[in-house]
Write an enzyme that holds these catalytic residues in place. Structure first.
Site, PDB file in Angstrom:
ATOM      1  N   ALA A 194     -12.887 -11.544   7.530  1.00 34.28           N
ATOM      2  CA  ALA A 194     -12.943 -10.138   7.104  1.00 34.28           C
ATOM      3  C   ALA A 194     -12.809 -10.105   5.591  1.00 34.28           C
ATOM      4  O   ALA A 194     -12.241 -11.026   4.992  1.00 34.28           O
ATOM      5  CB  ALA A 194     -11.826  -9.334   7.748  1.00 34.28           C
ATOM      6  N   TRP A 229       0.839  -1.194   0.000  1.00 33.89           N
ATOM      7  CA  TRP A 229       0.000   0.000   0.000  1.00 33.89           C
ATOM      8  C   TRP A 229       0.879   1.251   0.000  1.00 33.89           C
ATOM      9  O   TRP A 229       1.531   1.557   0.999  1.00 33.89           O
ATOM     10  CB  TRP A 229      -0.898   0.001   1.243  1.00 33.89           C
ATOM     11  CG  TRP A 229      -1.858  -1.138   1.229  1.00 33.89           C
ATOM     12  CD1 TRP A 229      -3.013  -1.220   0.518  1.00 33.89           C
ATOM     13  CD2 TRP A 229      -1.739  -2.363   1.961  1.00 33.89           C
ATOM     14  NE1 TRP A 229      -3.619  -2.428   0.750  1.00 33.89           N
ATOM     15  CE2 TRP A 229      -2.872  -3.153   1.633  1.00 33.89           C
ATOM     16  CE3 TRP A 229      -0.813  -2.890   2.854  1.00 33.89           C
ATOM     17  CZ2 TRP A 229      -3.078  -4.417   2.158  1.00 33.89           C
ATOM     18  CZ3 TRP A 229      -1.017  -4.137   3.376  1.00 33.89           C
ATOM     19  CH2 TRP A 229      -2.147  -4.891   3.028  1.00 33.89           C
ATOM     20  N   VAL A 250      -4.863 -11.493   7.804  1.00 35.85           N
ATOM     21  CA  VAL A 250      -5.744 -12.675   7.716  1.00 35.85           C
ATOM     22  C   VAL A 250      -4.902 -13.932   7.492  1.00 35.85           C
ATOM     23  O   VAL A 250      -3.815 -13.868   6.937  1.00 35.85           O
ATOM     24  CB  VAL A 250      -6.786 -12.546   6.563  1.00 35.85           C
ATOM     25  CG1 VAL A 250      -7.850 -11.533   6.902  1.00 35.85           C
ATOM     26  CG2 VAL A 250      -6.121 -12.211   5.242  1.00 35.85           C
ATOM     27  N   GLN A 275     -13.743   1.727  -0.590  1.00 38.48           N
ATOM     28  CA  GLN A 275     -13.735   0.305  -0.227  1.00 38.48           C
ATOM     29  C   GLN A 275     -14.939   0.020   0.670  1.00 38.48           C
ATOM     30  O   GLN A 275     -15.552   0.935   1.235  1.00 38.48           O
ATOM     31  CB  GLN A 275     -12.450  -0.053   0.516  1.00 38.48           C
ATOM     32  CG  GLN A 275     -11.258  -0.226  -0.405  1.00 38.48           C
ATOM     33  CD  GLN A 275     -10.088  -0.912   0.275  1.00 38.48           C
ATOM     34  OE1 GLN A 275     -10.009  -0.980   1.505  1.00 38.48           O
ATOM     35  NE2 GLN A 275      -9.157  -1.409  -0.526  1.00 38.48           N
ATOM     36  N   HIS A 331      -6.714   1.667   3.187  1.00 42.18           N
ATOM     37  CA  HIS A 331      -7.809   0.694   3.080  1.00 42.18           C
ATOM     38  C   HIS A 331      -8.794   0.914   4.229  1.00 42.18           C
ATOM     39  O   HIS A 331      -8.508   1.737   5.115  1.00 42.18           O
ATOM     40  CB  HIS A 331      -7.282  -0.754   3.038  1.00 42.18           C
ATOM     41  CG  HIS A 331      -6.349  -1.116   4.175  1.00 42.18           C
ATOM     42  ND1 HIS A 331      -5.819  -2.360   4.339  1.00 42.18           N
ATOM     43  CD2 HIS A 331      -5.861  -0.385   5.220  1.00 42.18           C
ATOM     44  CE1 HIS A 331      -5.042  -2.390   5.405  1.00 42.18           C
ATOM     45  NE2 HIS A 331      -5.045  -1.207   5.942  1.00 42.18           N
ATOM     46  N   ARG A 335      -4.379   6.038  -2.227  1.00 46.33           N
ATOM     47  CA  ARG A 335      -3.095   5.373  -2.442  1.00 46.33           C
ATOM     48  C   ARG A 335      -2.232   6.198  -3.385  1.00 46.33           C
ATOM     49  O   ARG A 335      -2.729   6.713  -4.385  1.00 46.33           O
ATOM     50  CB  ARG A 335      -3.294   3.973  -3.024  1.00 46.33           C
ATOM     51  CG  ARG A 335      -3.954   3.070  -2.017  1.00 46.33           C
ATOM     52  CD  ARG A 335      -4.033   1.647  -2.468  1.00 46.33           C
ATOM     53  NE  ARG A 335      -4.862   0.914  -1.518  1.00 46.33           N
ATOM     54  CZ  ARG A 335      -5.160  -0.352  -1.632  1.00 46.33           C
ATOM     55  NH1 ARG A 335      -4.691  -1.056  -2.651  1.00 46.33           N
ATOM     56  NH2 ARG A 335      -5.917  -0.934  -0.720  1.00 46.33           N
TER      57      ARG A 335
HETATM   58  C1  FA5 Z   1      -6.956  -4.444   0.762  1.00 44.96           C
HETATM   59  O1  FA5 Z   1      -7.009  -3.203   0.730  1.00 44.96           O
HETATM   60  C2  FA5 Z   1      -7.322  -5.187   2.016  1.00 44.96           C
HETATM   61  N1  FA5 Z   1      -7.541  -4.274   3.104  1.00 44.96           N
HETATM   62  C3  FA5 Z   1      -8.552  -6.034   1.737  1.00 44.96           C
HETATM   63  C4  FA5 Z   1      -8.818  -7.031   2.804  1.00 44.96           C
HETATM   64  C5  FA5 Z   1      -9.709  -6.747   3.804  1.00 44.96           C
HETATM   65  C6  FA5 Z   1      -8.192  -8.269   2.769  1.00 44.96           C
HETATM   66  C7  FA5 Z   1      -9.992  -7.669   4.800  1.00 44.96           C
HETATM   67  C8  FA5 Z   1      -8.435  -9.203   3.748  1.00 44.96           C
HETATM   68  C9  FA5 Z   1      -9.355  -8.891   4.756  1.00 44.96           C
HETATM   69  P1  FA5 Z   1      -6.395  -4.672  -1.764  1.00 44.96           P
HETATM   70  O2  FA5 Z   1      -5.249  -3.731  -1.755  1.00 44.96           O
HETATM   71  O3  FA5 Z   1      -6.281  -5.845  -2.623  1.00 44.96           O
HETATM   72  O4  FA5 Z   1      -6.695  -5.178  -0.307  1.00 44.96           O
HETATM   73  O5  FA5 Z   1      -7.709  -3.862  -2.135  1.00 44.96           O
HETATM   74  C10 FA5 Z   1      -8.998  -4.421  -2.029  1.00 44.96           C
HETATM   75  C11 FA5 Z   1      -9.826  -4.126  -3.251  1.00 44.96           C
HETATM   76  O6  FA5 Z   1      -9.840  -2.725  -3.508  1.00 44.96           O
HETATM   77  C12 FA5 Z   1      -9.261  -4.728  -4.538  1.00 44.96           C
HETATM   78  O7  FA5 Z   1      -9.696  -6.044  -4.687  1.00 44.96           O
HETATM   79  C13 FA5 Z   1      -9.887  -3.835  -5.587  1.00 44.96           C
HETATM   80  O8  FA5 Z   1     -11.218  -4.218  -5.847  1.00 44.96           O
HETATM   81  C14 FA5 Z   1      -9.906  -2.500  -4.913  1.00 44.96           C
HETATM   82  N2  FA5 Z   1      -8.744  -1.698  -5.321  1.00 44.96           N
HETATM   83  C15 FA5 Z   1      -7.458  -1.839  -4.913  1.00 44.96           C
HETATM   84  N3  FA5 Z   1      -6.696  -0.892  -5.462  1.00 44.96           N
HETATM   85  C16 FA5 Z   1      -7.497  -0.119  -6.220  1.00 44.96           C
HETATM   86  C17 FA5 Z   1      -7.320   1.064  -7.016  1.00 44.96           C
HETATM   87  N4  FA5 Z   1      -6.114   1.632  -7.119  1.00 44.96           N
HETATM   88  N5  FA5 Z   1      -8.377   1.607  -7.661  1.00 44.96           N
HETATM   89  C18 FA5 Z   1      -9.595   1.049  -7.516  1.00 44.96           C
HETATM   90  N6  FA5 Z   1      -9.849  -0.050  -6.781  1.00 44.96           N
HETATM   91  C19 FA5 Z   1      -8.816  -0.629  -6.133  1.00 44.96           C
END
Ligand code: FA5
Length: 350
Positions: A314, A156, A260, A217, A177, A203
């Site tokens: 989660a 991140w 997790v 999110q 997040h 981000r």
């Molecule tokens: C997370 O942010 C974790 N906090 C998710 C999580 C929660 C995992 C609880 C386990 C338990 P990630 O970085 O993959 O994970 O982001 C989650 C979702 O946000 C992605 O699957 C996607 O759908 C969305 N996402 C991530 N980055 C971007 C972006 N730059 N633009 C739009 N959507 C995004």
């Protein structure tokens, strides 16, 4: 005496004829009917007459006074009518003109999606909670089993908010997040817990068709005794069925998130190519919509829960990604470009 009255009547009425503004009419009243005017003088002069003469002259003087007063009233009334008529003419409203249409507002596609998600999870017994966008390192990382210097912090890219205090410079961050809400909620509540937490995240990363630098999110958390991975999958299948309908394909794969264990990624078959592979899905046929998994024992211990008693799952999904799949939007950058041609396609107002 009578001659004086006749002369005064002629003179006063001629002067009134010339008065054309309210101010001139008032000046006329003061000049002829005021305390120092000729009418008042005339009335005062009656006292010096013989009683017989005084009676008839008095009646005539009163008649003259009434005549002048009513001449003034008539003049003022007719002036008022003329002014009102002129105003009505100059400010005339044409009631037969067609009305101007009022533009109806629409909900932003993200707002619509958030409401749909709240409804879907609300119906499954989840409570909706919200939290801060400017966050402490502790909640965004530390308490989620991501200590300082841990390589997974690179997952991140963070935007920092530095500010000056009496003790020196301190740093907060724009949450990367919505997972900090897991810890914030667990700190203050005891299981059983079933919450969802929608909100904006940031981000520091380059944008492309599926990546924005700020997006929404939707976090989910369930903690209780005996919660298993099967509960997580069952809940997410039900979510996919409610949001996308029964025909959409869902895929779970192993993934790594420090908070997790085990961790998973959930993807939906691409709406554009129906799984064949295209620009949107990076030729894979699938679009990743969320990370998920069983809450790590270290996270549970950190908030004072006994991992031997409580387990939980989660998940955290990208709201724009869900909206892209649901409404067939081919670029996440459309969402916040403020192009009305894009926004007007979403007609819902709920
Ligand atoms: C997370 O942010 C974790 N906090 C998710 C999580 C929660 C995992 C609880 C386990 C338990 P990630 O970085 O993959 O994970 O982001 C989650 C979702 O946000 C992605 O699957 C996607 O759908 C969305 N996402 C991530 N980055 C971007 C972006 N730059 N633009 C739009 N959507 C995004």
């Amino acid at each position: 005496m009578q001659q004086r009255m006749t002369a005064l009547q002629t003179e006063a009425l001629a002067a009134l004829e010339k008065a054309s503004t309210p101010k001139e009419m008032e000046d006329w009243r003061v000049a002829y009917l005021g305390r120092k005017g000729p009418m008042a003088q005339l009335l005062r002069g009656l006292g010096s007459l013989e009683p017989e003469e005084r009676r008839s002259a008095g009646a005539l003087a009163n008649d003259l006074k009434t005549l002048l007063e009513s001449a003034l009233q008539d003049k003022q009334a007719s002036h008022h009518d003329t002014a009102a008529a002129a105003m009505a003419e100059s400010q005339r409203i044409d009631v037969t003109l067609p009305g101007r249409p009022v533009a109806t507002g629409r909900l932003h596609p993200t707002t619509r999606m958030l409401r749909e998600l709240n409804d879907a999870f609300g119906a499954m017994g989840f409570q909706v909670i919200e939290g801060p966008e400017v966050e402490w390192d502790y909640y965004n990382f530390e308490a989620l089993n991501i200590p300082q210097e841990h390589p997974s912090r690179d997952l991140w890219d963070t935007l920092w908010v530095d500010y000056q205090t009496k003790e020196g410079q301190r740093s907060m961050l724009l949450r990367t997040h919505t997972s900090p809400m897991q810890v914030r909620y667990m700190e203050k509540h005891q299981p059983p817990i079933r919450i969802v937490s929608p909100g904006k995240v940031y981000r520091y990363e380059a944008t492309d068709a599926t990546h924005e630098w700020h997006f929404f999110q939707f976090e989910g958390l369930a903690i209780d005794t005996d919660i298993t991975f099967a509960d997580l999958k069952g809940t997410l299948y039900e979510f996919a069925r409610r949001i996308f309908g029964v025909d959409r394909k869902v895929r779970f794969r192993c993934d790594y998130f420090p908070f997790v264990e085990p961790g998973a990624e959930m993807a939906i078959d691409c709406f554009l190519c129906n799984g064949k592979g295209c620009r949107i899905c990076g030729e894979s046929g699938w679009i990743e919509i969320m990370g998920a998994g069983m809450v790590h024992p270290k996270v549970l211990e950190g908030v004072g829960y006994d991992p031997a008693v409580y387990t939980g799952y989660a998940f955290g999904m990208g709201v724009e990604r869900i909206a892209m799949l649901k409404y067939g939007i081919d670029d996440v950058r459309h969402f916040y470009a403020n192009d009305l041609r894009f926004l007007r396609q979403f007609s819902g107002t709920r």
